[in-house]
Write an enzyme that holds these catalytic residues in place. Structure first.
Site, short mmCIF file in Angstrom:
data_model
loop_
_atom_site.label_atom_id
_atom_site.label_comp_id
_atom_site.label_asym_id
_atom_site.label_seq_id
_atom_site.Cartn_x
_atom_site.Cartn_y
_atom_site.Cartn_z
N SER A 62 3.18 3.62 -17.74
CA SER A 62 1.87 3.46 -17.51
C SER A 62 1.33 2.48 -18.69
CB SER A 62 1.43 4.73 -17.70
OG SER A 62 0.16 4.96 -17.21
N ASP A 86 2.16 5.98 -6.26
CA ASP A 86 1.32 6.10 -7.10
C ASP A 86 -0.07 5.57 -6.71
OD1 ASP A 86 -0.08 5.66 -9.58
OD2 ASP A 86 1.63 4.52 -10.66
N HIS A 101 1.70 9.01 -9.80
CA HIS A 101 1.81 8.20 -11.06
C HIS A 101 2.88 8.79 -11.91
CE1 HIS A 101 0.60 5.25 -14.11
NE2 HIS A 101 0.23 6.11 -14.98
#
Length: 401
Positions: A169, A334, A369
Protein backbone atom coordinates in the site's frame (compact mmCIF):
# COMPACT_ATOMS: atom_id res chain seq x y z
CA UNK A 1 22.43 11.72 13.37
CA UNK A 2 22.36 8.89 15.88
CA UNK A 3 20.50 5.77 16.88
CA UNK A 4 19.31 4.94 20.37
CA UNK A 5 18.03 1.66 21.76
CA UNK A 6 14.79 1.96 23.70
CA UNK A 7 14.89 0.06 27.02
CA UNK A 8 13.86 -2.30 28.49
CA UNK A 9 13.32 -4.63 25.54
CA UNK A 10 15.52 -7.69 26.02
CA UNK A 11 16.62 -10.07 23.30
CA UNK A 12 15.24 -13.49 24.22
CA UNK A 13 14.39 -16.39 22.00
CA UNK A 14 10.73 -16.79 21.08
CA UNK A 15 10.34 -19.91 18.99
CA UNK A 16 13.21 -19.47 16.51
CA UNK A 17 13.17 -15.66 16.28
CA UNK A 18 14.53 -13.25 18.88
CA UNK A 19 12.21 -10.70 20.42
CA UNK A 20 12.33 -7.43 18.56
CA UNK A 21 14.19 -4.39 19.85
CA UNK A 22 12.86 -0.95 18.96
CA UNK A 23 15.56 1.59 18.14
CA UNK A 24 15.34 5.37 17.73
CA UNK A 25 17.11 7.35 15.02
CA UNK A 26 17.52 11.13 15.32
CA UNK A 27 18.35 13.73 12.69
CA UNK A 28 19.38 17.13 14.03
CA UNK A 29 18.18 19.00 10.94
CA UNK A 30 16.18 17.50 8.07
CA UNK A 31 15.44 19.34 4.81
CA UNK A 32 12.17 18.29 3.21
CA UNK A 33 11.66 17.76 -0.52
CA UNK A 34 9.54 20.92 -0.61
CA UNK A 35 12.34 22.99 0.94
CA UNK A 36 11.48 23.32 4.63
CA UNK A 37 13.83 22.41 7.49
CA UNK A 38 12.57 20.31 10.40
CA UNK A 39 14.70 20.27 13.55
CA UNK A 40 15.27 17.22 15.74
CA UNK A 41 13.54 14.57 13.65
CA UNK A 42 12.97 11.27 15.46
CA UNK A 43 11.82 7.94 14.02
CA UNK A 44 11.70 4.41 15.35
CA UNK A 45 13.11 1.41 13.56
CA UNK A 46 13.62 -2.29 14.08
CA UNK A 47 15.49 -5.08 12.37
CA UNK A 48 15.57 -8.84 12.03
CA UNK A 49 18.56 -10.98 11.10
CA UNK A 50 22.18 -9.87 10.85
CA UNK A 51 24.03 -7.51 8.54
CA UNK A 52 26.84 -9.32 6.71
CA UNK A 53 30.45 -8.14 6.57
CA UNK A 54 30.01 -6.39 3.23
CA UNK A 55 26.65 -4.87 4.29
CA UNK A 56 25.16 -6.15 1.04
CA UNK A 57 22.25 -8.20 2.42
CA UNK A 58 19.96 -5.42 3.62
CA UNK A 59 16.25 -5.66 2.80
CA UNK A 60 14.08 -2.63 3.62
CA UNK A 61 10.39 -3.02 4.47
CA UNK A 62 8.31 0.14 4.03
CA UNK A 63 4.98 0.18 5.87
CA UNK A 64 1.38 0.92 4.95
CA UNK A 65 -0.81 3.92 5.89
CA UNK A 66 -1.85 2.86 9.40
CA UNK A 67 1.19 0.65 9.93
CA UNK A 68 4.54 1.11 11.61
CA UNK A 69 8.03 -0.38 11.56
CA UNK A 70 6.71 -3.47 13.37
CA UNK A 71 6.87 -5.76 10.36
CA UNK A 72 7.64 -9.06 12.13
CA UNK A 73 8.26 -10.73 15.46
CA UNK A 74 7.06 -9.66 18.89
CA UNK A 75 8.20 -7.14 21.49
CA UNK A 76 7.13 -9.40 24.38
CA UNK A 77 6.35 -13.09 24.61
CA UNK A 78 2.71 -12.41 25.46
CA UNK A 79 2.01 -9.94 22.63
CA UNK A 80 -1.35 -10.82 21.08
CA UNK A 81 -0.05 -10.60 17.51
CA UNK A 82 3.34 -10.43 15.77
CA UNK A 83 4.30 -7.80 13.20
CA UNK A 84 2.06 -7.51 10.14
CA UNK A 85 4.29 -9.44 7.67
CA UNK A 86 5.50 -12.06 10.16
CA UNK A 87 4.20 -14.78 7.84
CA UNK A 88 6.94 -13.98 5.30
CA UNK A 89 9.75 -12.51 7.46
CA UNK A 90 11.90 -14.82 9.57
CA UNK A 91 14.26 -17.78 9.48
CA UNK A 92 13.51 -19.92 6.43
CA UNK A 93 10.57 -17.76 5.37
CA UNK A 94 10.18 -15.88 2.09
CA UNK A 95 12.29 -13.00 3.40
CA UNK A 96 14.79 -15.26 5.11
CA UNK A 97 16.47 -13.67 8.12
CA UNK A 98 19.13 -16.38 7.99
CA UNK A 99 20.23 -14.69 4.76
CA UNK A 100 19.01 -11.10 4.96
CA UNK A 101 19.23 -8.19 7.36
CA UNK A 102 15.65 -6.92 7.32
CA UNK A 103 14.98 -3.38 8.53
CA UNK A 104 11.86 -1.23 8.80
CA UNK A 105 11.39 2.40 9.86
CA UNK A 106 8.43 4.33 11.31
CA UNK A 107 7.36 7.00 8.85
CA UNK A 108 7.38 10.70 9.51
CA UNK A 109 3.89 11.82 10.67
CA UNK A 110 3.13 8.21 11.60
CA UNK A 111 -0.56 7.96 12.42
CA UNK A 112 0.08 6.04 15.66
CA UNK A 113 1.80 8.99 17.30
CA UNK A 114 0.61 7.96 20.79
CA UNK A 115 1.63 4.31 20.56
CA UNK A 116 4.59 3.68 22.92
CA UNK A 117 6.12 1.37 20.31
CA UNK A 118 6.06 4.04 17.59
CA UNK A 119 8.53 6.93 17.39
CA UNK A 120 7.82 9.67 14.88
CA UNK A 121 8.01 13.40 14.28
CA UNK A 122 4.89 15.19 13.11
CA UNK A 123 2.17 17.68 14.06
CA UNK A 124 1.82 16.18 17.56
CA UNK A 125 5.54 16.67 18.25
CA UNK A 126 6.94 19.63 20.16
CA UNK A 127 8.34 22.36 17.94
CA UNK A 128 11.76 23.13 19.50
CA UNK A 129 11.41 26.78 18.46
CA UNK A 130 8.14 27.31 20.37
CA UNK A 131 8.03 24.60 23.02
CA UNK A 132 4.50 23.75 21.83
CA UNK A 133 3.09 21.07 19.49
CA UNK A 134 3.47 21.93 15.82
CA UNK A 135 -0.17 21.39 14.89
CA UNK A 136 -0.77 22.54 11.33
CA UNK A 137 2.45 24.60 11.33
CA UNK A 138 4.26 21.33 10.64
CA UNK A 139 5.49 21.36 7.03
CA UNK A 140 3.91 19.26 4.29
CA UNK A 141 5.90 16.07 3.76
CA UNK A 142 6.06 13.65 0.83
CA UNK A 143 6.97 10.05 0.06
CA UNK A 144 10.43 11.31 -0.88
CA UNK A 145 10.80 12.63 2.67
CA UNK A 146 9.80 9.25 4.10
CA UNK A 147 12.42 7.68 1.85
CA UNK A 148 15.12 10.18 2.81
CA UNK A 149 14.53 9.61 6.53
CA UNK A 150 14.89 5.87 5.91
CA UNK A 151 18.06 6.57 3.93
CA UNK A 152 19.43 8.49 6.92
CA UNK A 153 18.87 5.41 9.11
CA UNK A 154 20.63 3.19 6.55
CA UNK A 155 23.50 5.67 6.17
CA UNK A 156 24.03 5.61 9.93
CA UNK A 157 24.47 1.83 9.70
CA UNK A 158 26.89 2.06 6.76
CA UNK A 159 24.41 0.45 4.33
CA UNK A 160 25.03 1.83 0.84
CA UNK A 161 22.87 -0.49 -1.26
CA UNK A 162 19.67 -2.44 -0.73
CA UNK A 163 19.34 -6.04 -1.83
CA UNK A 164 15.63 -5.22 -2.04
CA UNK A 165 12.93 -2.87 -0.86
CA UNK A 166 9.40 -4.16 -0.34
CA UNK A 167 6.20 -2.64 0.99
CA UNK A 168 2.40 -2.84 0.89
CA UNK A 169 0.00 0.00 0.00
CA UNK A 170 1.60 3.31 1.07
CA UNK A 171 4.71 1.20 1.64
CA UNK A 172 4.71 0.24 -2.04
CA UNK A 173 4.77 3.94 -2.95
CA UNK A 174 7.84 4.42 -0.77
CA UNK A 175 9.46 1.32 -2.28
CA UNK A 176 8.87 2.59 -5.82
CA UNK A 177 10.14 6.04 -4.84
CA UNK A 178 13.29 4.45 -3.42
CA UNK A 179 14.01 2.70 -6.72
CA UNK A 180 13.38 5.91 -8.69
CA UNK A 181 15.16 8.41 -6.42
CA UNK A 182 18.18 6.15 -5.76
CA UNK A 183 18.34 3.76 -8.74
CA UNK A 184 21.93 2.70 -8.08
CA UNK A 185 21.12 1.73 -4.49
CA UNK A 186 18.15 -0.59 -5.11
CA UNK A 187 18.59 -3.98 -6.80
CA UNK A 188 15.08 -5.34 -6.39
CA UNK A 189 11.67 -3.77 -5.84
CA UNK A 190 8.50 -5.49 -4.65
CA UNK A 191 5.34 -3.39 -4.79
CA UNK A 192 2.38 -4.98 -2.99
CA UNK A 193 -1.21 -3.64 -3.30
CA UNK A 194 0.32 -0.37 -4.46
CA UNK A 195 0.47 2.45 -6.93
CA UNK A 196 3.12 4.46 -8.74
CA UNK A 197 1.04 7.65 -8.62
CA UNK A 198 -2.07 9.17 -7.12
CA UNK A 199 -4.81 9.68 -9.69
CA UNK A 200 -8.04 11.74 -9.53
CA UNK A 201 -10.19 8.85 -8.25
CA UNK A 202 -7.71 7.92 -5.51
CA UNK A 203 -7.14 11.53 -4.45
CA UNK A 204 -10.90 12.05 -4.07
CA UNK A 205 -11.30 8.79 -2.14
CA UNK A 206 -8.51 9.79 0.25
CA UNK A 207 -10.09 13.21 0.76
CA UNK A 208 -13.16 11.54 2.22
CA UNK A 209 -11.01 10.27 5.10
CA UNK A 210 -10.18 13.83 6.14
CA UNK A 211 -13.71 15.26 6.22
CA UNK A 212 -14.94 13.78 9.55
CA UNK A 213 -11.86 15.12 11.33
CA UNK A 214 -12.30 18.63 9.97
CA UNK A 215 -16.00 18.59 10.95
CA UNK A 216 -15.28 17.50 14.53
CA UNK A 217 -15.74 20.56 16.76
CA UNK A 218 -12.72 19.51 18.82
CA UNK A 219 -10.39 19.63 15.82
CA UNK A 220 -10.18 23.44 16.09
CA UNK A 221 -8.09 23.91 12.93
CA UNK A 222 -5.58 21.43 14.30
CA UNK A 223 -5.09 23.23 17.62
CA UNK A 224 -6.42 20.61 20.01
CA UNK A 225 -3.32 19.47 21.90
CA UNK A 226 -4.15 21.42 25.06
CA UNK A 227 -7.79 20.26 25.03
CA UNK A 228 -9.94 17.38 23.84
CA UNK A 229 -8.74 15.67 20.66
CA UNK A 230 -11.19 15.06 17.79
CA UNK A 231 -11.61 11.39 18.64
CA UNK A 232 -15.06 11.05 17.09
CA UNK A 233 -13.88 12.57 13.82
CA UNK A 234 -10.80 10.35 13.82
CA UNK A 235 -12.95 7.30 14.60
CA UNK A 236 -15.24 8.09 11.66
CA UNK A 237 -12.21 8.51 9.40
CA UNK A 238 -10.87 5.12 10.50
CA UNK A 239 -14.26 3.57 9.77
CA UNK A 240 -13.96 4.82 6.19
CA UNK A 241 -10.38 3.53 5.97
CA UNK A 242 -11.31 0.09 7.30
CA UNK A 243 -14.23 -0.30 4.90
CA UNK A 244 -12.08 0.90 1.98
CA UNK A 245 -9.44 -1.70 2.81
CA UNK A 246 -11.85 -4.64 2.91
CA UNK A 247 -14.11 -6.36 0.39
CA UNK A 248 -17.91 -6.78 0.57
CA UNK A 249 -17.39 -10.55 0.85
CA UNK A 250 -15.53 -10.01 4.13
CA UNK A 251 -18.29 -7.75 5.44
CA UNK A 252 -20.82 -10.45 4.55
CA UNK A 253 -18.86 -12.91 6.70
CA UNK A 254 -18.79 -10.48 9.63
CA UNK A 255 -22.51 -9.87 9.13
CA UNK A 256 -23.19 -13.59 9.47
CA UNK A 257 -21.19 -13.70 12.71
CA UNK A 258 -23.15 -10.73 14.07
CA UNK A 259 -26.49 -12.10 12.85
CA UNK A 260 -26.92 -8.89 10.88
CA UNK A 261 -30.37 -8.17 9.45
CA UNK A 262 -31.61 -5.10 7.56
CA UNK A 263 -34.61 -4.87 9.90
CA UNK A 264 -32.78 -5.04 13.22
CA UNK A 265 -34.91 -4.14 16.23
CA UNK A 266 -32.75 -1.35 17.69
CA UNK A 267 -32.11 0.29 14.33
CA UNK A 268 -35.82 0.19 13.49
CA UNK A 269 -36.79 2.04 16.70
CA UNK A 270 -34.26 4.90 16.82
CA UNK A 271 -32.59 7.02 14.18
CA UNK A 272 -29.56 7.16 16.51
CA UNK A 273 -29.20 3.40 16.84
CA UNK A 274 -26.59 1.62 14.71
CA UNK A 275 -27.03 -1.62 12.82
CA UNK A 276 -24.84 -4.39 14.22
CA UNK A 277 -22.33 -4.19 11.35
CA UNK A 278 -21.97 -0.43 11.80
CA UNK A 279 -21.50 -0.81 15.55
CA UNK A 280 -18.83 -3.42 14.88
CA UNK A 281 -17.06 -1.05 12.52
CA UNK A 282 -17.35 1.86 14.98
CA UNK A 283 -16.04 -0.16 17.95
CA UNK A 284 -13.09 -1.40 15.93
CA UNK A 285 -12.20 2.12 14.80
CA UNK A 286 -12.73 3.73 18.23
CA UNK A 287 -10.29 1.32 19.88
CA UNK A 288 -7.61 2.07 17.28
CA UNK A 289 -8.16 5.83 17.47
CA UNK A 290 -6.95 6.01 21.06
CA UNK A 291 -3.31 5.58 19.98
CA UNK A 292 -3.57 7.68 16.81
CA UNK A 293 -3.46 11.38 16.01
CA UNK A 294 -5.98 13.14 13.76
CA UNK A 295 -3.55 15.73 12.34
CA UNK A 296 -1.10 12.96 11.48
CA UNK A 297 -3.83 11.28 9.44
CA UNK A 298 -4.37 14.51 7.50
CA UNK A 299 -0.65 14.78 6.73
CA UNK A 300 -0.47 11.15 5.60
CA UNK A 301 -3.42 11.70 3.28
CA UNK A 302 -1.68 14.73 1.80
CA UNK A 303 1.55 12.76 1.23
CA UNK A 304 -0.43 10.09 -0.61
CA UNK A 305 -2.30 12.63 -2.70
CA UNK A 306 0.96 14.36 -3.68
CA UNK A 307 2.65 11.14 -4.72
CA UNK A 308 4.00 10.51 -8.20
CA UNK A 309 7.06 8.31 -8.67
CA UNK A 310 10.12 10.54 -9.00
CA UNK A 311 8.23 13.67 -7.87
CA UNK A 312 9.06 15.19 -11.26
CA UNK A 313 7.33 16.21 -14.46
CA UNK A 314 5.82 12.86 -15.44
CA UNK A 315 5.16 9.37 -14.15
CA UNK A 316 6.88 7.88 -17.18
CA UNK A 317 10.11 9.75 -16.41
CA UNK A 318 9.95 8.78 -12.75
CA UNK A 319 9.61 5.12 -13.65
CA UNK A 320 12.30 5.41 -16.35
CA UNK A 321 14.82 6.12 -13.59
CA UNK A 322 14.33 2.67 -12.09
CA UNK A 323 17.10 0.15 -12.67
CA UNK A 324 15.87 -2.50 -10.24
CA UNK A 325 14.21 -5.78 -11.03
CA UNK A 326 10.54 -5.37 -10.15
CA UNK A 327 7.70 -7.51 -8.87
CA UNK A 328 4.18 -6.08 -8.66
CA UNK A 329 1.60 -7.89 -6.51
CA UNK A 330 -1.81 -6.19 -6.42
CA UNK A 331 -4.96 -7.81 -5.04
CA UNK A 332 -7.54 -8.86 -7.61
CA UNK A 333 -10.34 -7.77 -5.26
CA UNK A 334 -8.80 -4.46 -4.15
CA UNK A 335 -11.34 -1.62 -4.12
CA UNK A 336 -8.93 0.99 -2.73
CA UNK A 337 -5.82 0.75 -4.91
CA UNK A 338 -7.35 -1.28 -7.70
CA UNK A 339 -5.09 -3.56 -9.78
CA UNK A 340 -4.98 -1.08 -12.66
CA UNK A 341 -2.51 0.99 -10.61
CA UNK A 342 0.08 -1.80 -10.49
CA UNK A 343 -0.63 -2.94 -14.04
CA UNK A 344 -0.06 0.55 -15.41
CA UNK A 345 3.29 0.89 -13.62
CA UNK A 346 4.32 -2.58 -14.77
CA UNK A 347 3.38 -1.84 -18.38
CA UNK A 348 5.24 1.49 -18.41
CA UNK A 349 8.35 -0.17 -16.99
CA UNK A 350 8.26 -2.77 -19.75
CA UNK A 351 8.46 0.03 -22.32
CA UNK A 352 10.99 2.33 -20.63
CA UNK A 353 13.33 -0.43 -19.42
CA UNK A 354 12.59 -3.52 -21.52
CA UNK A 355 15.93 -5.16 -20.66
CA UNK A 356 15.06 -5.39 -16.96
CA UNK A 357 13.08 -8.18 -15.31
CA UNK A 358 9.55 -7.00 -14.52
CA UNK A 359 7.08 -9.46 -13.00
CA UNK A 360 3.39 -9.14 -12.23
CA UNK A 361 1.03 -11.42 -10.30
CA UNK A 362 -2.10 -11.00 -8.19
CA UNK A 363 -3.32 -11.96 -4.75
CA UNK A 364 -6.85 -13.29 -4.35
CA UNK A 365 -7.97 -14.15 -0.82
CA UNK A 366 -11.29 -12.34 -0.53
CA UNK A 367 -10.15 -9.55 1.78
CA UNK A 368 -9.70 -6.83 -0.82
CA UNK A 369 -6.89 -4.36 -0.18
CA UNK A 370 -6.06 -6.13 3.07
CA UNK A 371 -4.95 -9.19 1.07
CA UNK A 372 -1.56 -7.48 0.78
CA UNK A 373 -1.11 -7.60 4.56
CA UNK A 374 -3.05 -10.59 5.87
CA UNK A 375 -2.75 -12.91 2.85
CA UNK A 376 0.74 -12.04 1.58
CA UNK A 377 1.91 -15.62 2.29
CA UNK A 378 -0.14 -16.63 -0.75
CA UNK A 379 2.77 -15.34 -2.85
CA UNK A 380 5.53 -16.32 -0.40
CA UNK A 381 7.28 -18.69 -2.81
CA UNK A 382 7.35 -16.16 -5.63
CA UNK A 383 8.74 -13.49 -3.30
CA UNK A 384 11.37 -15.90 -2.03
CA UNK A 385 12.45 -16.84 -5.56
CA UNK A 386 12.51 -13.20 -6.63
CA UNK A 387 14.72 -12.16 -3.69
CA UNK A 388 17.09 -15.07 -4.06
CA UNK A 389 17.50 -14.84 -7.84
CA UNK A 390 20.54 -13.10 -9.29
CA UNK A 391 20.37 -9.38 -10.03
CA UNK A 392 21.10 -9.59 -13.76
CA UNK A 393 18.72 -7.59 -15.91
CA UNK A 394 17.43 -10.23 -18.28
CA UNK A 395 13.81 -9.53 -19.10
CA UNK A 396 11.24 -12.20 -18.28
CA UNK A 397 7.64 -11.41 -17.57
CA UNK A 398 5.67 -13.62 -15.19
CA UNK A 399 1.94 -13.34 -14.84
CA UNK A 400 0.19 -15.81 -12.52
CA UNK A 401 -3.50 -16.15 -13.11
Amino acid sequence: MNNEQVPPMEEKQVENLALVKKQIHRIDSFDTFLGVTIKDVKVGWESYGNLNDTKSNAVLITHYFTGSSHAAGKYKHDDAEPGYWDSIIGPGKAIDTNKFFVISVDSLVNISAHDPNVHTTGPASINPDTGKPYGLSFPIVTMRDFVNVQKSVLDSLGIETLHAVLGPSMGSMQAIEWASAYPDKVKRLVSVIGSASSDPWTSAALEQWTIPIKLDRNWNEGNYYSGKPPIEGLTAALMFITQSALHPKFFAQIGEQLNYKPLEEAASKSILAKHSINQWLYDRAKERAELMDANHLLYLVKANQLFMTGHGDSLRQGLANIKAKTLFIPSADDLLLMPYHAKMAHDILRTVSPDNTHQYTELSAGLGHLDGVSAISQQAQLIKSFLESDASNTYSEKIDE
